[in-house]
Scaffold this active site. Structure first.
Site, PDB file in Angstrom:
ATOM      1  N   LYS A  24       0.803  -1.225   0.000  1.00  0.00           N
ATOM      2  CA  LYS A  24       0.000   0.000   0.000  1.00  0.00           C
ATOM      3  C   LYS A  24       0.836   1.275   0.000  1.00  0.00           C
ATOM      4  O   LYS A  24       0.451   2.275  -0.602  1.00  0.00           O
ATOM      5  CB  LYS A  24      -0.963   0.002   1.194  1.00  0.00           C
ATOM      6  CG  LYS A  24      -1.886  -1.207   1.258  1.00  0.00           C
ATOM      7  CD  LYS A  24      -2.808  -1.312   0.061  1.00  0.00           C
ATOM      8  CE  LYS A  24      -3.603  -2.611   0.086  1.00  0.00           C
ATOM      9  NZ  LYS A  24      -4.278  -2.907  -1.178  1.00  0.00           N
ATOM     10  N   HIS A  52     -14.675  -0.699   9.013  1.00  0.00           N
ATOM     11  CA  HIS A  52     -14.099  -0.717   7.673  1.00  0.00           C
ATOM     12  C   HIS A  52     -14.567  -1.895   6.832  1.00  0.00           C
ATOM     13  O   HIS A  52     -14.004  -2.183   5.779  1.00  0.00           O
ATOM     14  CB  HIS A  52     -12.565  -0.691   7.728  1.00  0.00           C
ATOM     15  CG  HIS A  52     -12.037   0.289   8.722  1.00  0.00           C
ATOM     16  ND1 HIS A  52     -12.165   1.647   8.559  1.00  0.00           N
ATOM     17  CD2 HIS A  52     -11.434   0.117   9.928  1.00  0.00           C
ATOM     18  CE1 HIS A  52     -11.658   2.265   9.604  1.00  0.00           C
ATOM     19  NE2 HIS A  52     -11.215   1.370  10.460  1.00  0.00           N
ATOM     20  N   ARG A  98      -8.870  -7.105  -8.156  1.00  0.00           N
ATOM     21  CA  ARG A  98      -9.700  -8.312  -8.255  1.00  0.00           C
ATOM     22  C   ARG A  98     -11.138  -7.880  -8.470  1.00  0.00           C
ATOM     23  O   ARG A  98     -11.450  -6.697  -8.432  1.00  0.00           O
ATOM     24  CB  ARG A  98      -9.620  -9.076  -6.932  1.00  0.00           C
ATOM     25  CG  ARG A  98      -9.933  -8.131  -5.760  1.00  0.00           C
ATOM     26  CD  ARG A  98     -10.143  -8.846  -4.474  1.00  0.00           C
ATOM     27  NE  ARG A  98      -9.976  -7.989  -3.325  1.00  0.00           N
ATOM     28  CZ  ARG A  98     -10.907  -7.200  -2.809  1.00  0.00           C
ATOM     29  NH1 ARG A  98     -12.096  -7.149  -3.355  1.00  0.00           N
ATOM     30  NH2 ARG A  98     -10.664  -6.448  -1.749  1.00  0.00           N
TER      31      ARG A  98
END
Lengths: 174, 504
Positions: B115, B234, B293
């Site tokens: 990330k 989240h 994905r």
């Protein structure tokens, strides 16, 4: 026959609501008010069709040995039903020992104990994290439901626990 | 491509198998011992058992998955989402085995998977990122220094992260220590990498993501946005398309930015670029991450753009070009998805377990059910709690909301507590119905929403039902009780039935 019906929340011992339902042949009285009601089963399923005063509804119902679990639009409620005779018998027998508010904090789901965040003898405030329980790869902090002193710890890091297993006992704070 | 192995389970495996069927491609399911009787196994043309229930020994075991592909002579592998879907080493192993990976090249997975590297790369290509570090921090001390600089609250995030795991918020330096430890250990467990970076937590933002599709011929297009701000810890719970906060101009701008992000890493296939959208009229948005994905919530895009993203994935993997005429597409109508999970909203959303005893799936106009469960399935704790997705389409947002309420009322799952009643409450709740909600929705309204759920009339009807059911139960039980001292009645089912009939 008169039935006392207590509707709780989910698993919690939250405030229940009490109704008295009297069934006399085809007549049904809800808290003394007469209603037209019938309940039919869909064979081989937990599904029941309920009709009360012309309003129809489908519910799922199962008896778990202690009481009913009633599900309406996805919400499951624990419902206790005691007929009047049984209740009187219980009262005559001195009633069951009222197990006051238990100070034992239990595992809300199966999982593995990752960390203990309190020690025996520690004084804690409501909301303080007691243990961290891992389930489905998520860490869940189990917090103190009340102020108190940690009087007993039943688990250690790495313990695998079932739902309802005792984790920590809290005694009164003074 | 003639035979595709689906390296996944549950609803997404079923979804991919359906796409294969429609494309005329054979499908191979893999399953763990716990999933022998799962719907994805029955749905596929062939199925191979790949190990014991723990995912690490089955669905996450690259060697076993590839060996199943060899045994069944599959020529491609679709990873679904989760499990191995964003593991570059898996994509490499698939290609090394001479098979087609239905997804982006390993280099693109790697570029977006780390990330902090992705944040650096996005900054370089002129895409705004959320303020914070572009490399991992050494420990809680360095995190505290960074946090003091960018300001609390901050979000501690796993460098290898995804799916909300290894992510913790800290509102103060005091909280930072504990949050850091939790994020690190969760990240370590979920991704085998405990590295953490720090981002500012921007309050009242919305989570808006753009669907992109890229082929091997250099074409990259976007299919507008999905609004995913109804989240808990989240984890997304409800998604919709289009977003109530995005108009045509902003859609074009965000879409173009997402296409730029995808091109920057040489992306191929279906992918999602996630942004945080600032509240108000500013229209400022920040790159969060790219998911390399198919997403759980892809159906809402499919409904409003009339596209089948999974079939597109298969065609792109087979080398076909995207059929696009260069004009930008406009969403038609409105779609909403509710994630039906085995989590009990009235027990702090803790996962529940049990056996599915009864299932009634909603149907009728504009309703879609992407499910991975059937009667008899044991819902355990080995895998993700997502049971199914309920998706609706309507001409307008209001129509879609009305349709979702209707569909939720039709849904019956008996045997395990689910998120269904939570969704039903949200679908009536003003901040949702007027579209003004943000990612703080659940924190702000969740408790009150769930506490106010009792309808007096409903409780009365439940009380009547329970009393009637108990009455019937006692009538069934009592002949047996009498029977203990009365041989004539004991054991006679006919007599019991006759008694029951007499009471009707």
């Amino acid at each position: 026959m008169k039935y006392e019906v207590t509707i709780g929340g989910g698993d919690g011992a939250g405030k229940g609501r009490l109704f008295v339902v009297e069934i006399d042949g085809d007549d049904v009285f809800l808290d003394g008010r007469r209603v037209v009601a019938r309940l039919d089963s869909l064979p081989e399923t937990p599904i029941r069709y309920l009709e009360v005063d012309g309003r129809t509804e489908s519910l799922a119902m199962a008896h778990d040995g202690h009481g009913w679990r009633v599900q309406v639009r996805g919400r499951v409620r624990a419902v206790g039903v005691v007929d009047e005779r049984t209740r009187r018998l219980r009262e005559l027998a001195g009633g069951e020992a009222k197990s006051g508010r238990s100070g034992v904090v239990k595992a809300p789901m199966p999982g593995m104990i990752l960390r203990l965040q309190v020690e025996r003898g520690q004084r804690i405030k409501v909301g303080v994290g007691l243990v961290v329980l891992e389930a489905m790869k998520m860490e869940n902090e189990i917090r103190a439901p009340q102020d108190g002193v940690v009087t007993q710890i039943y688990v250690e890091a790495g313990s695998v626990v079932e739902k309802g297993a005792p984790l920590v006992e809290l005694g009164p704070s003074s | 491509m003639k035979r595709v192995l689906i390296a996944n389970r549950g609803e997404i495996a079923v979804r991919v198998i359906r796409a294969c069927r429609e494309e005329g491609i054979e499908s191979v399911a893999v399953y763990s011992e716990a999933d022998r009787r799962s719907p994805h196994v029955a749905a596929a043309d062939m199925a191979v058992e790949i190990g014991p229930p723990p995912a690490a020994e089955s669905y996450l075991n690259i060697e076993r998955v590839l060996s199943a592909a060899r045994r069944t002579e599959a020529d491609a592998v679709h990873p679904g989402y989760g499990f191995l879907a964003e593991r570059a080493d898996f994509a490499e192993a698939v290609e090394a085995a001479g098979l087609t990976f239905v997804g982006p090249p390993p280099s693109a997975i790697r570029a977006m998977g780390e990330k902090t590297a992705a944040r650096r790369r996005m900054e370089e290509s002129g895409v705004s990122v959320v303020p914070g570090t572009t490399s991992p921090v050494a420990g809680p001390k360095e995190a505290a220094v960074v946090a003091a600089e960018i300001g609390y609250p901050v979000l501690l995030k796993a460098v290898a992260g995804g799916g909300g795991k290894g992510m913790r918020r800290a509102d103060s330096e005091r909280e930072l220590q504990g949050s850091f430890q939790q994020a690190t250990s969760e990240a370590m467990k979920a991704f085998g990498n405990g590295d953490i970076y720090v981002e500012r937590f921007i309050e009242h933002t919305r989570h808006v993501e753009i669907q992109v599709l890229a082929d091997t011929h250099g074409t990259t297009v976007h299919f507008g946005e999905r609004e995913c701000s109804i989240q808990r810890r989240h984890q997304k719970l409800i998604e919709e398309a289009p977003s109530p906060a995005v108009g045509p101009e902003l859609r074009e701008l965000m879409g173009a930015t997402a296409v730029r992000a995808a091109r920057a890493v040489g992306y191929v296939g279906a992918g999602t670029v996630e942004f945080l959208l600032e509240p108000g009229e500013s229209g400022n948005f920040y790159f969060l991450e790219m998911n390399t994905r198919i997403q759980v919530e892809h159906p809402v895009t499919e409904m409003v753009y009339g596209v089948d993203l999974v079939r597109q994935q298969l065609r792109i993997a087979a080398g076909a070009p995207i059929e696009a005429d260069g004009r930008s597409l406009e969403p038609k109508g409105h779609a909403i998805e509710c994630r039906i999970t085995s989590e009990d909203p009235f027990n702090d959303f803790l996962p529940d377990t049990g056996t599915i005893q009864y299932l009634n799936v909603p149907s009728g106009p504009g309703v879609r059910w992407d499910g991975g469960i059937a009667v008899g399935d044991d819902i355990g704790l080995y895998y993700d709690p997502l049971l199914a997705k309920l998706i609706v389409w309507g001409e307008t947002r209001a129509a879609a909301i009305g349709r979702m309420r209707r569909a939720l009322d039709e849904l019956v799952i008996v045997g395990v507590a689910t998120s269904q009643p939570f969704h039903r409450l949200v679908l009536e709740h003003e901040p949702f119905t007027n579209g003004s909600y943000d990612i703080g929705y659940l924190e702000q309204h969740g408790d009150a929403l769930l506490a106010a759920a009792d309808d007096a009339g409903e409780l009365e009807r439940i009380a009547v039902a329970a009393a009637l059911a108990e009455h019937q139960r006692m009538r069934i039980a009592s002949p047996q009780r009498i029977g203990a001292g009365d041989g004539r009645v004991a054991g006679s089912a006919w007599l019991r039935a006759a008694r029951l009939d007499g009471r009707r």
